[in-house]
Design a protein around this motif. Structure first.
Motif, PDB file in Angstrom:
ATOM      1  N   THR A  70      37.937 134.284  30.544  1.00  0.00           N
ATOM      2  CA  THR A  70      38.844 135.428  30.453  1.00  0.00           C
ATOM      3  C   THR A  70      38.796 136.049  29.059  1.00  0.00           C
ATOM      4  OG1 THR A  70      40.334 134.437  32.085  1.00  0.00           O
ATOM      5  CG2 THR A  70      41.237 136.184  30.700  1.00  0.00           C
ATOM      6  N   LEU A  71      38.770 135.179  28.022  1.00  0.00           N
ATOM      7  CA  LEU A  71      38.711 135.661  26.645  1.00  0.00           C
ATOM      8  C   LEU A  71      37.413 136.426  26.406  1.00  0.00           C
ATOM      9  CD1 LEU A  71      39.733 133.680  23.480  1.00  0.00           C
ATOM     10  CD2 LEU A  71      37.686 135.096  23.496  1.00  0.00           C
ATOM     11  N   PHE A  72      36.307 135.876  26.895  1.00  0.00           N
ATOM     12  CA  PHE A  72      35.007 136.523  26.721  1.00  0.00           C
ATOM     13  C   PHE A  72      35.018 137.911  27.357  1.00  0.00           C
ATOM     14  CE2 PHE A  72      30.739 137.611  28.115  1.00  0.00           C
ATOM     15  CZ  PHE A  72      29.977 137.354  26.985  1.00  0.00           C
ATOM     16  N   GLU A  73      35.511 137.992  28.588  1.00  0.00           N
ATOM     17  CA  GLU A  73      35.541 139.277  29.280  1.00  0.00           C
ATOM     18  C   GLU A  73      36.445 140.278  28.559  1.00  0.00           C
ATOM     19  OE1 GLU A  73      36.686 138.541  33.287  1.00  0.00           O
ATOM     20  OE2 GLU A  73      34.861 137.397  33.775  1.00  0.00           O
ATOM     21  N   ALA A  74      37.599 139.794  28.070  1.00  0.00           N
ATOM     22  CA  ALA A  74      38.530 140.677  27.365  1.00  0.00           C
ATOM     23  C   ALA A  74      37.915 141.210  26.077  1.00  0.00           C
ATOM     24  CB  ALA A  74      39.822 139.926  27.059  1.00  0.00           C
ATOM     25  N   ALA A  75      37.212 140.337  25.351  1.00  0.00           N
ATOM     26  CA  ALA A  75      36.596 140.745  24.086  1.00  0.00           C
ATOM     27  C   ALA A  75      35.487 141.766  24.313  1.00  0.00           C
ATOM     28  CB  ALA A  75      36.042 139.524  23.361  1.00  0.00           C
ATOM     29  N   ILE A  76      34.627 141.519  25.276  1.00  0.00           N
ATOM     30  CA  ILE A  76      33.525 142.443  25.555  1.00  0.00           C
ATOM     31  C   ILE A  76      34.064 143.772  26.060  1.00  0.00           C
ATOM     32  CG2 ILE A  76      31.471 142.838  26.949  1.00  0.00           C
ATOM     33  CD1 ILE A  76      31.131 140.763  24.681  1.00  0.00           C
ATOM     34  N   ASP A  77      35.068 143.722  26.946  1.00  0.00           N
ATOM     35  CA  ASP A  77      35.667 144.961  27.454  1.00  0.00           C
ATOM     36  C   ASP A  77      36.317 145.763  26.327  1.00  0.00           C
ATOM     37  OD1 ASP A  77      34.875 144.358  30.009  1.00  0.00           O
ATOM     38  OD2 ASP A  77      36.827 143.603  30.669  1.00  0.00           O
ATOM     39  N   ALA A  78      36.816 145.055  25.300  1.00  0.00           N
ATOM     40  CA  ALA A  78      37.464 145.726  24.172  1.00  0.00           C
ATOM     41  C   ALA A  78      36.464 146.352  23.215  1.00  0.00           C
ATOM     42  CB  ALA A  78      38.353 144.738  23.417  1.00  0.00           C
ATOM     43  N   GLY A  79      35.183 145.986  23.359  1.00  0.00           N
ATOM     44  CA  GLY A  79      34.155 146.561  22.504  1.00  0.00           C
ATOM     45  C   GLY A  79      33.491 145.586  21.559  1.00  0.00           C
ATOM     46  N   ALA A  80      33.744 144.277  21.724  1.00  0.00           N
ATOM     47  CA  ALA A  80      33.112 143.273  20.854  1.00  0.00           C
ATOM     48  C   ALA A  80      31.608 143.216  21.109  1.00  0.00           C
ATOM     49  CB  ALA A  80      33.731 141.901  21.104  1.00  0.00           C
ATOM     50  N   GLU A  81      30.866 142.829  20.068  1.00  0.00           N
ATOM     51  CA  GLU A  81      29.418 142.701  20.197  1.00  0.00           C
ATOM     52  C   GLU A  81      29.020 141.349  20.762  1.00  0.00           C
ATOM     53  OE1 GLU A  81      27.808 143.404  16.322  1.00  0.00           O
ATOM     54  OE2 GLU A  81      27.832 145.581  16.571  1.00  0.00           O
ATOM     55  N   ASP A  82      29.777 140.306  20.403  1.00  0.00           N
ATOM     56  CA  ASP A  82      29.402 138.953  20.829  1.00  0.00           C
ATOM     57  C   ASP A  82      30.610 138.032  20.734  1.00  0.00           C
ATOM     58  OD1 ASP A  82      27.830 136.930  21.769  1.00  0.00           O
ATOM     59  OD2 ASP A  82      26.548 136.780  20.002  1.00  0.00           O
ATOM     60  N   VAL A  83      30.561 136.947  21.481  1.00  0.00           N
ATOM     61  CA  VAL A  83      31.589 135.913  21.422  1.00  0.00           C
ATOM     62  C   VAL A  83      30.872 134.577  21.288  1.00  0.00           C
ATOM     63  CG1 VAL A  83      33.521 134.802  22.598  1.00  0.00           C
ATOM     64  CG2 VAL A  83      33.145 137.261  22.888  1.00  0.00           C
ATOM     65  N   LEU A  84      31.205 133.824  20.223  1.00  0.00           N
ATOM     66  CA  LEU A  84      30.554 132.550  19.946  1.00  0.00           C
ATOM     67  C   LEU A  84      31.570 131.423  20.034  1.00  0.00           C
ATOM     68  CD1 LEU A  84      28.534 133.669  16.776  1.00  0.00           C
ATOM     69  CD2 LEU A  84      27.770 133.703  19.164  1.00  0.00           C
ATOM     70  N   VAL A  85      31.189 130.341  20.714  1.00  0.00           N
ATOM     71  CA  VAL A  85      32.054 129.173  20.840  1.00  0.00           C
ATOM     72  C   VAL A  85      31.493 128.074  19.949  1.00  0.00           C
ATOM     73  CG1 VAL A  85      33.036 127.454  22.396  1.00  0.00           C
ATOM     74  CG2 VAL A  85      32.664 129.800  23.195  1.00  0.00           C
ATOM     75  N   ASP A  86      32.279 127.637  18.959  1.00  0.00           N
ATOM     76  CA  ASP A  86      31.840 126.617  18.012  1.00  0.00           C
ATOM     77  C   ASP A  86      32.270 125.234  18.456  1.00  0.00           C
ATOM     78  OD1 ASP A  86      30.801 128.609  16.409  1.00  0.00           O
ATOM     79  OD2 ASP A  86      32.656 128.834  15.266  1.00  0.00           O
ATOM     80  N   GLU A  87      31.565 124.226  17.938  1.00  0.00           N
ATOM     81  CA  GLU A  87      31.899 122.849  18.258  1.00  0.00           C
ATOM     82  C   GLU A  87      33.214 122.419  17.624  1.00  0.00           C
ATOM     83  OE1 GLU A  87      28.664 120.381  17.130  1.00  0.00           O
ATOM     84  OE2 GLU A  87      27.255 121.237  18.591  1.00  0.00           O
ATOM     85  N   ASP A  88      33.674 123.140  16.603  1.00  0.00           N
ATOM     86  CA  ASP A  88      34.912 122.757  15.914  1.00  0.00           C
ATOM     87  C   ASP A  88      36.153 123.337  16.591  1.00  0.00           C
ATOM     88  OD1 ASP A  88      34.702 125.396  15.330  1.00  0.00           O
ATOM     89  OD2 ASP A  88      34.844 125.188  13.164  1.00  0.00           O
ATOM     90  N   MET A  89      36.009 123.613  17.885  1.00  0.00           N
ATOM     91  CA  MET A  89      37.140 124.059  18.701  1.00  0.00           C
ATOM     92  C   MET A  89      37.611 125.468  18.371  1.00  0.00           C
ATOM     93  SD  MET A  89      37.455 121.557  20.706  1.00  0.00           S
ATOM     94  CE  MET A  89      38.984 121.941  21.575  1.00  0.00           C
ATOM     95  N   SER A  90      36.733 126.306  17.854  1.00  0.00           N
ATOM     96  CA  SER A  90      37.115 127.685  17.574  1.00  0.00           C
ATOM     97  C   SER A  90      36.228 128.651  18.352  1.00  0.00           C
ATOM     98  CB  SER A  90      37.021 127.991  16.078  1.00  0.00           C
ATOM     99  OG  SER A  90      35.676 127.988  15.656  1.00  0.00           O
ATOM    100  N   ILE A  91      36.755 129.842  18.593  1.00  0.00           N
ATOM    101  CA  ILE A  91      36.017 130.905  19.255  1.00  0.00           C
ATOM    102  C   ILE A  91      35.944 132.081  18.296  1.00  0.00           C
ATOM    103  CG2 ILE A  91      35.973 132.497  21.204  1.00  0.00           C
ATOM    104  CD1 ILE A  91      37.608 130.425  22.784  1.00  0.00           C
ATOM    105  N   GLU A  92      34.757 132.609  18.122  1.00  0.00           N
ATOM    106  CA  GLU A  92      34.519 133.667  17.146  1.00  0.00           C
ATOM    107  C   GLU A  92      34.098 134.943  17.872  1.00  0.00           C
ATOM    108  OE1 GLU A  92      31.995 134.105  12.965  1.00  0.00           O
ATOM    109  OE2 GLU A  92      31.307 132.734  14.525  1.00  0.00           O
ATOM    110  N   VAL A  93      34.868 135.992  17.682  1.00  0.00           N
ATOM    111  CA  VAL A  93      34.552 137.290  18.271  1.00  0.00           C
ATOM    112  C   VAL A  93      33.982 138.176  17.174  1.00  0.00           C
ATOM    113  CG1 VAL A  93      35.471 139.323  19.447  1.00  0.00           C
ATOM    114  CG2 VAL A  93      36.401 137.050  19.969  1.00  0.00           C
ATOM    115  N   LEU A  94      32.792 138.727  17.394  1.00  0.00           N
ATOM    116  CA  LEU A  94      32.122 139.571  16.401  1.00  0.00           C
ATOM    117  C   LEU A  94      32.121 141.022  16.865  1.00  0.00           C
ATOM    118  CD1 LEU A  94      29.039 137.332  15.523  1.00  0.00           C
ATOM    119  CD2 LEU A  94      31.217 137.499  14.308  1.00  0.00           C
TER     120      LEU A  94
END
Length: 204
Positions: A107-131
């Motif tokens: 859901t987060l990935f879809e929301a970010a891309i729909d909002a205009g984000a270029e990429d969404v990265l999921v890190d091993e340290d339990m964080s999600i990075e929207v670029l």
């Protein structure tokens, strides 16, 4: 008309700095008020292991700042470079960090891309990075918030397009050099393309 300045003002307001103080700081920095005038610069160079380094500087004495930075970088086996020597290895990006706790990643990935984000990265340290593209940063961030997501951190940053893997010795020197650079009053931010593996970090 100045996204970086607007973002800095919003970040300052978020920690309850009075508007009058912000206005004075802007006018002093731009030379509209008498007294010390600060100027910003980008310095580039190389660190241990050939790592590319990009530094954002705000100073009232360029000669002093250059001398301090050159001394530190040289001490740890690096050197200052010419303008453009490493800047081509970095891109300006909007960065929005969220925790993975209780997040529906799809859901987060879809929301970010729909909002205009270029990429969404999921890190091993339990964080999600929207670029994002810098021009779309505020719009994406605000849309994500309106969609119910709460960023832990959001900022305009520089991201390396290539990386330089470091061995134990170079990684140790690099970390010490970065700590010393960040302690300098005139250094606002330091970016690098250092790639230090978890295995190396565990030995430091």
């Amino acid at each position: 008309m100045n996204p970086a300045l607007r973002f800095a003002i919003n970040q300052t307001k978020s920690v309850n700095v009075p508007v009058v103080n912000i206005d004075i700081a802007i006018k002093k920095g731009s030379g509209e008020l008498p007294g010390v005038t600060y100027e910003d610069y980008i310095y580039e160079g190389y660190g241990p292991g050939g790592v590319a380094i990009l530094m954002e500087i705000l100073t009232d004495n360029k000669n002093r700042t250059v001398a301090d930075i050159r001394h530190l970088i040289t001490k740890y086996g690096g050197n200052l470079g010419e303008n453009g020597s490493v800047a081509w290895m970095f891109d300006t990006k909007g960065q929005i960090i969220l925790t993975r706790d209780n997040q529906d990643e799809n859901t987060l990935f879809e929301a970010a891309i729909d909002a205009g984000a270029e990429d969404v990265l999921v890190d091993e340290d339990m964080s999600i990075e929207v670029l994002t593209d810098p021009a779309e940063f505020e719009s994406v961030r605000d849309t994500m918030r309106e969609s119910g997501f709460s960023p832990e951190n959001d900022e305009l940053t520089m991201r390396a397009t290539t990386s330089a893997a470091l061995d134990l010795k170079a990684a140790s020197s690099m970390i010490k050099m970065l700590e010393m650079l960040e302690d300098l009053d005139d250094v606002q931010t330091v970016y690098s393309n250092a790639d230090i593996s978890e295995e190396i970090l565990a030995q430091l």
